[in-house]
Every structure is written in structure tokens, then in C-alpha cells.
Scaffold this active site. Sequence first.
Site, PDB file in Angstrom:
ATOM      1  CD  GLN A 171      31.909  35.626  33.678  1.00  0.00           C
ATOM      2  OE1 GLN A 171      32.410  34.549  33.480  1.00  0.00           O
ATOM      3  NE2 GLN A 171      32.283  36.393  34.698  1.00  0.00           N
TER       4      GLN A 171
ATOM      5  CG  ASN B 102      38.095  43.085  36.905  1.00  0.00           C
ATOM      6  OD1 ASN B 102      37.343  43.490  36.021  1.00  0.00           O
ATOM      7  ND2 ASN B 102      37.654  42.505  38.013  1.00  0.00           N
ATOM      8  CD  GLU B 103      34.127  44.849  38.951  1.00  0.00           C
ATOM      9  OE1 GLU B 103      34.049  44.363  40.091  1.00  0.00           O
ATOM     10  OE2 GLU B 103      33.166  44.852  38.147  1.00  0.00           O
TER      11      GLU B 103
ATOM     12  CD  GLU C 153      33.339  42.201  34.673  1.00  0.00           C
ATOM     13  OE1 GLU C 153      32.463  42.092  35.539  1.00  0.00           O
ATOM     14  OE2 GLU C 153      34.559  42.040  34.891  1.00  0.00           O
TER      15      GLU C 153
ATOM     16  CD  GLU D  58      35.752  36.240  36.711  1.00  0.00           C
ATOM     17  OE1 GLU D  58      34.660  36.770  36.409  1.00  0.00           O
ATOM     18  OE2 GLU D  58      36.455  36.611  37.667  1.00  0.00           O
TER      19      GLU D  58
HETATM   20  O1  AHR Z   1      31.291  38.811  36.117  1.00  0.00           O
HETATM   21  C1  AHR Z   1      31.391  38.499  37.464  1.00  0.00           C
HETATM   22  C2  AHR Z   1      32.205  39.518  38.256  1.00  0.00           C
HETATM   23  O2  AHR Z   1      31.559  40.751  38.250  1.00  0.00           O
HETATM   24  C3  AHR Z   1      33.578  39.837  37.740  1.00  0.00           C
HETATM   25  O3  AHR Z   1      34.529  38.906  38.124  1.00  0.00           O
HETATM   26  C4  AHR Z   1      33.853  41.162  38.357  1.00  0.00           C
HETATM   27  O4  AHR Z   1      34.744  41.945  37.593  1.00  0.00           O
HETATM   28  C5  AHR Z   1      32.487  41.784  38.486  1.00  0.00           C
HETATM   29  O5  AHR Z   1      32.268  42.319  39.742  1.00  0.00           O
END
Ligand code: AHR
Length: 517
Positions: free
Chosen positions: A369, A195-196, A320, A48
Amino acid sequence: MTLKKKAFTLAVGALLAWSAHAADVQLSIDAGKPGPVIHRNVYGQFAEHLGTGIYEGMWVGPDSKVPNVRGWRKDVVGALKALKVPLVRWPGGCFADEYHWREGIGPRNQRPVKVNTHWGGVAENNAVGTHEFFDLVEQLGAEAYVNGNLGTGSAQEMAEWLEYMTAEGNSTLAQLRRKNGRDKPFRVHYFAVGNEAWGCGGNMTPEYYVNQYRQVATFLKTPDNNRPKFIASGGNANDTRWTEVLSTQNIKFNFDAIGHHYYVFPSGKWEGKGSAAGFKEDEWISLLSYTQDFEKTVAANIAILDKNDPQKRIGLYLDEWGSWYDPEPGTNPGFLVQRNTLRDAVLAALHFHMFHAHADRVHMTNIAQMVNVLQAMIHTDKTRMVLTPTYHAFALYTPFQDATTLPATLSGNPEYALAGKSLPAVSASAARGKDGKLYLALINVNPREAQTVKLAVQGAAARRAVGQVLSGEAMDSENTFAKPEAVKPKPYEAQARDGALSLPLPPKSIVVVALEG
Ligand code: AHR
């Protein structure tokens, strides 16, 4: 005693300590009953625009003194390539819902500089955009997972991004891609709509999101030979409602999977998550038992899918996952910098076993990540790079990519318990690798006691086990720039005695072996 003699005595002492155990754990593997294939993309990763995860950690730009290929660091890409990273998700995360793809194409010195409002408020110069991302995945030999912007974007913006990436003909967007240096289309393997959505992606309810998804997905078109799998943003942590709503709304068009997120914190709480290192055993066990609880969430979401989608059309992607600690003191809290210890390696391995156990629904996951952020594979400091224990856990399990699961049943497995938490001491996973070999992975989560696993294999001969063991001196052993090889796999071998093969597992260890006849 001479130094040499002392070292030998220590080594023998360590071996004896390994074999000190109450009773053997029995493991039965049936090589004649193949189960689902473990999709290699369950070993996928996430990069990211966050902190030094991409900029500095991987991207230094073509003019940097740090050796690079078209801007991507040679050392980091080389290490990730050795890890056989099968898939990379980009550009976020929360960043994805603020990202506008047109700002990341064309001459780099003319791209707009924005503020990364979600992560640390730092300047985002858009140096890494679509072309650079695909260059990275192509250098890695990985597949691409592009996350679209629903939060501040639109159906049109996502549709045009897909056209820009995949169009073959002479549309204006295809021509623009060519003008920017790429003749043939990029291969997009996965595309997510937001996302989310329950949080940073727009604070939506599942009912609202599902309608948004249906509308947007209608317009996401690509040539047939370049159609990605389309992912709807799903729930978080123990939630099952998002899976329920998404799988009962009869979305017929462009809906292949639900992306569920699950992070683990030693305290079990978002506020005051706990430390990445310097912890006591109660935080070792709490983190691993929360990891074990993830299994219940996965099983609960899969039960919903089995009810609503018995044909198994919809995948459950855990796009994730990983450990999340309090930010490392002295770092920008918005950069999510954390240390990485043996506990993270064990935690990753427990996740792998869970993914293998649910291989028929879980076809893709992304650890959060890749570099410098959260539970990363690699840490960098300017020109230096160090491989974390998590990197080594991923490396040990590469034979499980695209392997076929085999039933592996444990009995006599003692509970490892402390401070009101408990989990089985040994975890096992077996599979037939793509190379035809029989692979076995074992984890001993007990940091104080060794275990011995006595093996019975049906349908194949197993007289020898050859592979590697990963452990460390302390629960929080880690690799630093000063001591980069403190936690590193070591060769492991066990031979059958009187026809029986037993595998000693040191405390807090991961063993991955090939079983030979
Ligand atoms: O991985 C860090 C963050 O965690 C991501 O940007 C988000 O999707 C999640 O809350």
C-alpha cells in the site's frame, strides 16, 4: 593511502567490477513500431484504513503539531506528489466491505467510533471519510478509486454514496454534500463493487458474485460526465476462474474491468511467508521468480479475456499487488508492518515491465500500500518520514506514465539460477515518453554478477544514455530513520564508443535512462 585516494580507488574498483561479465546481452529497440500506451494509472496506489497507513502515516488531523494541510501531513503528501501518484484506491481492501460511508461525513467530532474488526481490532473514529479522501487526492492531483461495500452494504447504500459524491442538482443528498462543505461534485474515476468477494468480501463463489454484481450495478448511476469505470471484484493469485465467469456472463451494464489481486511471498506460502530483511540469496531469487510467475497469471487471464471479449472492452486491473512478509517482530500483526529493501525495489520494477508488456489490457494497478503498510512508499514514525527503496523505484519510472510502448527484444540474456529457481538476468522495457524522449529501463536481477547490455536502436539515434541507477550494498539494503539515504538513485551516463552504445548494469540494479541522439 590517503582517505581521498582510497575512496577514488574504491570507486574505480566498483566500476571495473560492473564491467566484469561473460558476454554482452543484446537489446534491440524498434522506435518505429509504437505499441499500446502505458496508462499512467498502472502506477496507482492503495490506501486502506489499516494500521498506521492512513491515521498517523498520512492523516494527523488539522489540530496536530505535525505540519499539515487540512489534516493531511505536508511532508508525506509532498513526497507522494513528487512521485506523481496518478490514482489512489480507498477505503479498502477488506475494510471496504465493512465501511459505511454515512459514518464518515459531517462534523468529525460527531462521527461514530467503530472497531476495525479486520485490521487489529483498533478504534476507527471515521475522521477520514469521503470529504477528507477527496481532499487528499485533490492535493495530490490524483484520480479517485472508491471501493464500494457489497459485503455488509447494499445496492441502495452504494447507489446513494455515488449520488452523494456526483449529484449536480438539488437532491437531498447533493444538498447534504453542500452542507458538509463541498459545492461541486467530487470526480469519481473508478468505483468497485466489493473487494475480494472470494474471501474477506463475503466468501462467495464467482457464480453467486456475478449475479450480485449484475443486480447492484443496475442501480449505480451518475451524471454522464462523472461516470466512473465500474470494477467487478475478480480472482486472486493464479486463479483464472473468476475472470472466466465474469467475462462469460454477458454483463452489459456498468462493467468496465475485473480487479485481480496478486501478492508475492518469498516462501511462496501464505503461512510462513518469509522475512522482509536479513534473508539469504535463495529468498532473493524465490521472491523474484514468484514475481516473474505473476506474468503467467496475467497472460492466462488476458487469454481468457481475449477469447470472451475480443473487442477489449473489459480491462484487467491488478488493484492489489506487492510483496507480503511475516509481520515485523514487535508490531501489531494486524497492522501489516514490514521493512522495505532493495529487493522490493527490484520486485516493483519487474512488475512495471510486466504492466508495460500488457498495456493494452492492464490499464490500472494499485501497489499495496502507500504508507506504513505492506510494500509501502513511505515509512513514518510519529513526526519522522523515510522514503523506501520502493518509492525510488516508482520515482525512476515516472517517465513511463502515459508513454507509448516500443518493442524491446533481448538476446543472449543469461539465466540467473539458484536453488531450483531461475529467471532471465536482464529485463528491459522501452517507451516513447509524453515529452517525446525515448526511455529505456533495465533491471539486472543477479545480485552477484554485473551485466552489460549492448543496444541497437532502429528508427532513432541513440549515442548517449542519461538517467539514474538504483542499487545498494546488500540485497536487503534499506533506508532507516538513522540512515535514510542508504538506497537512493544515483546519476548514470553512458556514451557510444565506435558507434555502439553499451550500458553496464551493476549487480542487483535498476537503470532508467533517456536515449539521446
Ligand atoms: O492489502 C491488504 C489486504 O490484502 C486487503 O485489505 C485485502 O483486499 C487483501 O487480502
